[in-house]
Design a protein around this motif. Structure first.
Motif, mmCIF file in Angstrom:
data_model
loop_
_atom_site.group_PDB
_atom_site.id
_atom_site.type_symbol
_atom_site.label_atom_id
_atom_site.label_comp_id
_atom_site.label_asym_id
_atom_site.label_seq_id
_atom_site.Cartn_x
_atom_site.Cartn_y
_atom_site.Cartn_z
ATOM 1 N N VAL A 208 66.487 67.164 78.789
ATOM 2 C CA VAL A 208 65.576 68.163 78.217
ATOM 3 C C VAL A 208 65.057 67.667 76.865
ATOM 4 O O VAL A 208 63.879 67.821 76.536
ATOM 5 C CB VAL A 208 66.281 69.529 78.080
ATOM 6 C CG1 VAL A 208 65.409 70.526 77.331
ATOM 7 C CG2 VAL A 208 66.671 70.069 79.460
ATOM 8 N N ALA A 209 65.942 67.012 76.097
ATOM 9 C CA ALA A 209 65.548 66.502 74.791
ATOM 10 C C ALA A 209 64.524 65.370 74.935
ATOM 11 O O ALA A 209 63.798 65.057 73.992
ATOM 12 C CB ALA A 209 66.780 65.999 74.039
ATOM 13 N N ASP A 210 64.445 64.777 76.114
ATOM 14 C CA ASP A 210 63.557 63.634 76.349
ATOM 15 C C ASP A 210 62.404 63.987 77.300
ATOM 16 O O ASP A 210 61.909 63.149 78.037
ATOM 17 C CB ASP A 210 64.408 62.477 76.917
ATOM 18 C CG ASP A 210 63.627 61.175 77.014
ATOM 19 O OD1 ASP A 210 62.757 60.935 76.150
ATOM 20 O OD2 ASP A 210 63.878 60.413 77.962
ATOM 21 N N GLY A 237 70.193 73.146 76.845
ATOM 22 C CA GLY A 237 69.735 72.570 75.568
ATOM 23 C C GLY A 237 68.252 72.751 75.310
ATOM 24 O O GLY A 237 67.629 71.915 74.656
ATOM 25 N N VAL A 238 67.666 73.852 75.793
ATOM 26 C CA VAL A 238 66.246 74.114 75.543
ATOM 27 C C VAL A 238 66.106 74.681 74.128
ATOM 28 O O VAL A 238 66.651 75.747 73.825
ATOM 29 C CB VAL A 238 65.667 75.088 76.597
ATOM 30 C CG1 VAL A 238 64.204 75.394 76.294
ATOM 31 C CG2 VAL A 238 65.830 74.500 77.994
ATOM 32 N N GLN A 243 59.285 72.910 75.357
ATOM 33 C CA GLN A 243 60.215 72.498 76.434
ATOM 34 C C GLN A 243 60.293 73.584 77.498
ATOM 35 O O GLN A 243 60.251 73.300 78.694
ATOM 36 C CB GLN A 243 61.615 72.233 75.855
ATOM 37 C CG GLN A 243 61.722 70.966 75.030
ATOM 38 C CD GLN A 243 63.013 70.900 74.226
ATOM 39 O OE1 GLN A 243 63.718 71.906 74.042
ATOM 40 N NE2 GLN A 243 63.349 69.709 73.740
ATOM 41 N N SER A 244 60.379 74.827 77.066
ATOM 42 C CA SER A 244 60.471 75.942 78.003
ATOM 43 C C SER A 244 59.225 76.011 78.879
ATOM 44 O O SER A 244 59.309 76.215 80.100
ATOM 45 C CB SER A 244 60.660 77.236 77.206
ATOM 46 O OG SER A 244 60.452 78.341 78.030
ATOM 47 N N GLN A 245 58.052 75.815 78.273
ATOM 48 C CA GLN A 245 56.788 75.861 79.027
ATOM 49 C C GLN A 245 56.711 74.729 80.038
ATOM 50 O O GLN A 245 56.306 74.929 81.184
ATOM 51 C CB GLN A 245 55.598 75.793 78.066
ATOM 52 C CG GLN A 245 55.373 77.117 77.348
ATOM 53 C CD GLN A 245 54.347 77.025 76.228
ATOM 54 O OE1 GLN A 245 54.060 75.932 75.715
ATOM 55 N NE2 GLN A 245 53.807 78.163 75.833
ATOM 56 N N THR A 246 57.100 73.531 79.612
ATOM 57 C CA THR A 246 57.075 72.383 80.530
ATOM 58 C C THR A 246 58.009 72.641 81.710
ATOM 59 O O THR A 246 57.633 72.456 82.869
ATOM 60 C CB THR A 246 57.513 71.096 79.792
ATOM 61 O OG1 THR A 246 56.640 70.898 78.689
ATOM 62 C CG2 THR A 246 57.458 69.880 80.710
ATOM 63 N N GLN A 256 68.560 77.668 79.209
ATOM 64 C CA GLN A 256 69.635 78.032 78.288
ATOM 65 C C GLN A 256 69.478 77.131 77.079
ATOM 66 O O GLN A 256 69.162 75.955 77.228
ATOM 67 C CB GLN A 256 70.977 77.765 78.983
ATOM 68 C CG GLN A 256 72.207 77.977 78.136
ATOM 69 C CD GLN A 256 73.508 77.679 78.906
ATOM 70 O OE1 GLN A 256 73.464 77.283 80.075
ATOM 71 N NE2 GLN A 256 74.630 77.856 78.253
ATOM 72 N N GLY A 257 69.690 77.662 75.890
ATOM 73 C CA GLY A 257 69.599 76.795 74.711
ATOM 74 C C GLY A 257 69.303 77.584 73.454
ATOM 75 O O GLY A 257 69.127 78.803 73.494
ATOM 76 N N TYR A 258 69.254 76.866 72.332
ATOM 77 C CA TYR A 258 69.081 77.505 71.031
ATOM 78 C C TYR A 258 67.772 78.287 70.938
ATOM 79 O O TYR A 258 67.658 79.198 70.125
ATOM 80 C CB TYR A 258 69.155 76.465 69.905
ATOM 81 C CG TYR A 258 70.503 75.785 69.774
ATOM 82 C CD1 TYR A 258 71.641 76.271 70.420
ATOM 83 C CD2 TYR A 258 70.652 74.649 68.963
ATOM 84 C CE1 TYR A 258 72.865 75.640 70.286
ATOM 85 C CE2 TYR A 258 71.877 74.012 68.823
ATOM 86 C CZ TYR A 258 72.981 74.505 69.489
ATOM 87 O OH TYR A 258 74.194 73.878 69.347
ATOM 88 N N LEU A 259 66.762 77.932 71.763
ATOM 89 C CA LEU A 259 65.511 78.699 71.757
ATOM 90 C C LEU A 259 65.794 80.183 71.984
ATOM 91 O O LEU A 259 65.203 81.047 71.333
ATOM 92 C CB LEU A 259 64.554 78.176 72.849
ATOM 93 C CG LEU A 259 63.271 78.993 73.057
ATOM 94 C CD1 LEU A 259 62.364 78.925 71.820
ATOM 95 C CD2 LEU A 259 62.504 78.523 74.282
#
Ligand code: C2E
Ligand code: MG
Ligand code: MG
Ligand code: MG
Length: 282
Positions: A208-210, A237-238, A243-246, A256-259
């Motif tokens: 997700v980070a990449d 790790g979103v 990232q969520s939109q992609t 799931q993630g800090y967003l």
């Protein structure tokens, strides 16, 4: 003396090694005390369904409030709990906490809410797992088996022993769902998804980070493969809206993630859930 023969560079005594061993012993002992004295707490991290934008699940993540060291990360103490076998009673305790919290959120927030619980390979290989105290806890609260997801790692499925097979079978019989955690970092295999009747894949947060790089192609491939087998996908790790939109665009099911939120104590998540109609994720 044999202590340091020097010539062949062979040393029988290494202060650094000795210290590391001492710290491990001390920490293992502290863990035993912690379990007895109730120093653990379960934090929860929300998981959202992308097409509805609703928080429909949470993952239970254990925390240790050490009396002198403060908050200790699970990455530090889970391995020691596994080595010492303490993971079995600790894991039972975490699951029981998570299940009673699930009962509460099903009553106050959403009757279809699900709880995701991490299981250590040591738990699934243990004999004691068979009596599954915490599965009885589900019945005690009148909850459906399928409101619980257990997260296991791919490594466990590689050459799974009979005991692991039996334990996974018992979980299935109880209606409990199974997720592969950190998917993509291990022995990721299509065959396992079929053979073990997996319900969810959790894409590791490194992909997700990449998403701007090769992670994008990997996420595309994982989602296509999972869906073709009827397996749902949770991205871990979103951290950003982008990232969520992609992920939403390429058909990922859950994020799931800090967003959404960091893992937090139950009361904070309760407040979050009651006010989350204005959470914007896509
Ligand atoms: P995991 O199951 O893969 O849990 C996800 C980890 O990623 C959590 O770390 C979480 O805080 C972190 N995380 C979540 N969202 C983000 C994000 O957006 N960005 C970043 N950078 N990190 C994020 P945590 O809570 O420190 O737990 C670490 C690992 O410890 C877990 O990884 C799991 O393998 C293990 N663990 C935690 N609780 C338990 C437990 O009750 N039983 C067992 N067996 N293992 C546990
Ligand atoms: Mg997990
Ligand atoms: Mg994970
Ligand atoms: Mg992890």
């Amino acid at each position: 003396s044999v202590k340091n023969s020097g010539r062949n560079g062979f040393s029988y005594y290494s202060p650094a090694l000795h210290n590391a061993a001492l710290v491990r012993m001390r920490t293992t002992n502290d863990l035993r005390v912690a379990l007895r004295e109730g120093q653990f707490e379960v934090y929860y991290q929300p998981i959202a369904t992308l097409d509805t934008g609703k928080i429909a699940k949470a993952e239970a993540l254990v925390r240790w409030h050490h009396p002198t060291r403060g908050l200790v990360s699970p990455d530090e103490f889970i391995p020691l709990a596994e080595e010492s076998g303490l993971i079995v009673p600790l894991g039972n305790w975490v699951a029981c906490q998570a299940i009673s919290q699930l009962a509460c959120w099903q009553q106050t927030y959403d009757p279809n809410f699900k709880m995701s619980i991490n299981l250590s390979p040591v738990q699934l290989r243990s004999q004691d797992f068979v009596d599954m105290t915490w599965v009885k806890e589900l019945k005690h609260h009148g909850l459906q088996g399928n409101s619980v997801i257990v997260e296991i790692t791919e490594g466990l499925l590689l050459n799974a022993e009979n005991r692991v097979n039996e334990n996974l079978h018992l979980l299935h019989q109880a209606g409990i769902q199974i997720a592969i955690d950190d998917f993509g970092t291990g022995y990721s295999s299509l065959a396992y998804l079929r053979k073990f009747n997996i319900d969810y894949l959790k894409i590791d947060r490194s992909f997700v980070a990449d998403l701007d790089g090769v992670g994008y192609e990997l996420c595309l491939a994982i989602i296509a493969m999972a869906h073709s087998l009827g397996v749902m996908v949770i991205a871990e790790g979103v951290e950003t809206v982008q990232q969520s939109q992609t992920l939403s665009r390429i058909g990922c099911d859950h994020i799931q993630g800090y967003l959404l939120s960091r893992p937090l104590p139950a009361d904070d998540i309760s407040r979050f859930l009651s006010g989350c109609s204005d959470v914007v994720i896509n």
